[in-house]
Design an enzyme around this catalytic site. Structure first.
Site, PDB file in Angstrom:
ATOM      1  N   HIS A  73     -19.385   8.952  -0.501  1.00 44.98           N
ATOM      2  CA  HIS A  73     -19.846   7.597  -0.196  1.00 44.98           C
ATOM      3  C   HIS A  73     -21.354   7.536  -0.437  1.00 44.98           C
ATOM      4  CE1 HIS A  73     -19.787   3.641   1.701  1.00 44.98           C
ATOM      5  NE2 HIS A  73     -20.923   3.976   2.291  1.00 44.98           N
ATOM      6  N   ARG A  79       0.825  -1.200   0.000  1.00 45.13           N
ATOM      7  CA  ARG A  79       0.000   0.000   0.000  1.00 45.13           C
ATOM      8  C   ARG A  79       0.865   1.258   0.000  1.00 45.13           C
ATOM      9  NH1 ARG A  79      -5.029   0.090   1.229  1.00 45.13           N
ATOM     10  NH2 ARG A  79      -4.866  -1.888   2.360  1.00 45.13           N
ATOM     11  N   LEU A 131      -6.511   4.828   1.610  1.00 46.43           N
ATOM     12  CA  LEU A 131      -5.315   5.655   1.641  1.00 46.43           C
ATOM     13  C   LEU A 131      -4.778   5.768   3.065  1.00 46.43           C
ATOM     14  CD1 LEU A 131      -6.533   8.454  -0.781  1.00 46.43           C
ATOM     15  CD2 LEU A 131      -4.892   6.631  -1.270  1.00 46.43           C
TER      16      LEU A 131
END
Length: 543
Positions: A105, A62, A90
């Site tokens: 969202h 990541r 993130l």
């Protein structure tokens, strides 16, 4: 100018919507994706937006991927990051190096925070969902693993509710949330950031928006967002014309007497039409102006006549006699319980609707004789509690305070050599309160507390005077303009309106004043011995 770095995983429809709207003047510096086949790349190129692709290589951690993204964006200057379907959680590796990052969202967080917000909403059987624009915060632990409870948990910037209807499936709801929710909320949030109206405190988990409250110093009761919800009370036969569908929606929080919430007493009669509701609302608003017994007849939202008197029956007789021809097929409004004497007069000619705060039993017996005369009981009139009115436009809506101004004789400024008599002052006050409900350009002739002639909706004020004079001469029964008072909803730009009024027999005028030609208008009034008073405020009505 605010420049945005957009990050999308597929089509990037929210980013493209923002690009097309440029809220607050914001524009995209770059759009980045981790999929070289993502459709957003071609769509961005068509708009002249630079693009970057940072694939997620096999085995790439990541933090390594985020470092690669930062490297790809290193040559771009941007003030805001907007995510749209960028399906990577993130971490602080990215978030600590860039300006504020936003995501949208598809639910009203904290409800349904998962990957299938639409399906979760349907499974839960809720009637309302929506979307949330929030600040993206670090949702990983020290090892870079996702902390589920921290996903989509950043400070909320704005939300948009979206209804869930019976029969919706996931695809239908997903599209509705996108078009009715995300396409509204995301540009709104970007606009606030672009205008410097947002203060984000990530440590406290708070977002504050300048002016986003009715109590804000510059809001004057009009907040930055206006969210309203209403329930469909009924479908109507059609709209203004037979080829238009229509419905009536109800606001059940309204405490003011309203035709929307009125009881129709003769249930066997045909239902109210779109135009009936519109006219009845206008009629009811007019008679709310008066404490004395008052009656009004409305046609196409304009008064055909209005009067106050010692009794309701007398008030109705005077209102009707202003223009009985135009009153045919009109709406009657009363501000007292309808009695039998008034009812007998109402049924003498064709009327569509009667609106009143109650009916005597013998009055209902008379009114029920007319099969299709709709009888509305609005209950006690009480106070006028609704502060705002609104008008939908294509693509938005106008909202304003209601015109609740009220004048007295003491408020009037006499500007002519001859002062109005006490009787003329009383008529000026009546005429002004009635004129507020006449479409502009509006002119009203009155004698005592009854209308004599009304000129409405003209594009020339002098033509409105001529129309009022014609109505008084040709349509009024038992009265005329001789010796009457004229009210104008805005100033007279030239003396010609006064000249026409004098020719009709007007002896006093009430108007706002404020024209650059006021002196010429006053001089014309003095030449004809007309008394004139200024209100200092106009009363346009365009709807």
């Amino acid at each position: 100018m605010t420049r945005i770095a957009g990050m999308a995983g597929n089509r990037g429809r929210n980013l493209l919507n923002i690009a097309d709207r440029e809220p607050g003047g914001a524009e995209f510096a770059v759009i980045l994706t981790n999929d070289e086949d993502a459709p957003v790349l071609d769509a961005a190129a068509e708009r002249g937006i630079p693009t970057e692709v940072v694939p997620l290589a096999d085995g790439m951690s990541r933090r390594d991927h985020e470092a690669a993204v930062l490297e790809a964006l290193s040559d771009d200057e941007f003030d805001l990051v907007c995510l749209d379907g960028y399906m990577r959680i993130l971490s602080d590796t990215f978030l600590d190096e860039v300006p504020t990052t936003l995501n949208v969202h598809p639910s009203l967080l904290p409800s349904f925070p998962g990957m299938d917000a639409w399906g979760d909403a349907l499974e839960a059987g809720v009637s309302l969902t929506g979307c949330t624009v929030h600040v993206v915060t670090d949702a990983t632990d020290e090892e870079g693993e996702v902390v589920e409870a921290a996903v989509d948990a950043g400070p909320i910037v704005t939300q948009e509710p979206v209804p869930v209807y019976e029969g919706d499936d996931e695809d239908v709801l997903k599209e509705r949330v996108l078009y009715e929710g995300e396409f509204r909320a995301y540009p709104r949030a970007v606009k606030w950031f672009a205008e410097g109206a947002v203060d984000v405190d990530t440590e406290a988990g708070d977002v504050s928006v300048d002016g986003d409250a009715p109590s804000a110093p510059d809001a004057e009761g009009l907040p930055a967002r206006r969210l309203t919800a209403s329930d469909r009370a009924d479908t109507l036969r059609y709209g203004e014309n037979p080829h238009q569908d229509a419905a009536i929606y109800a606001d059940y929080t309204c405490d003011e007497a309203s035709v929307v919430h009125a009881d129709q007493l003769n249930e066997g009669a045909k239902a109210l039409s779109y135009n009936n509701y519109n006219d009845a609302d206008g009629a009811l608003n007019l008679i709310k102006e008066f404490d004395e017994p008052a009656a009004a007849v409305i046609k196409h939202t304009n008064p055909a006549g209005c009067a106050t008197a010692d009794s309701l029956a007398e008030a109705y007789e005077k209102a009707l006699s202003t223009d009985p021809m135009s009153a045919f097929g009109g709406i009657v409004a009363l501000n007292r319980e309808c009695d039998a004497d008034t009812a007998e007069q109402i049924v003498d000619s064709f009327k569509e609707v009667v609106v009143a705060p109650g009916y005597a039993d013998d009055a209902l017996e008379v009114l029920f004789e007319k099969d299709n005369l709709r009888i509305l009981d609005v209950g006690e009139l009480g106070e006028r509690t609704e502060r705002f009115t609104e008008k939908p436009l294509v693509g938005g809506r106008l909202v304003q305070e209601r015109d609740l101004q009220s004048i007295s004789a003491d408020d009037l400024e006499v500007v002519t050599e001859r002062a109005p008599s006490d009787e003329e002052l009383e008529t000026m006050v009546f005429a002004w309160q009635t004129l507020k409900h006449v479409k502009s350009n509006g002119i009203l002739f009155a004698d005592g507390t009854e209308t004599v002639g009304i000129g409405m909706g003209q594009v020339s004020r002098v033509d409105a005077v001529r129309l009022a004079a014609m109505k008084a001469e040709e349509h009024a029964e038992g009265k005329d303009a001789e010796g009457a008072v004229m009210a104008s909803d805005a100033f007279f730009p030239f003396p010609d309106g006064i000249e026409e009024a004098a020719e009709a027999g007007i002896e006093a005028v009430v108007q706002p004043g404020g024209s650059v030609n006021d002196e010429d208008v006053i001089e014309a009034a003095d030449e004809h011995g007309i008394a004139m008073a200024f209100t200092g405020q106009r009363s346009f009505r365009h709807d």
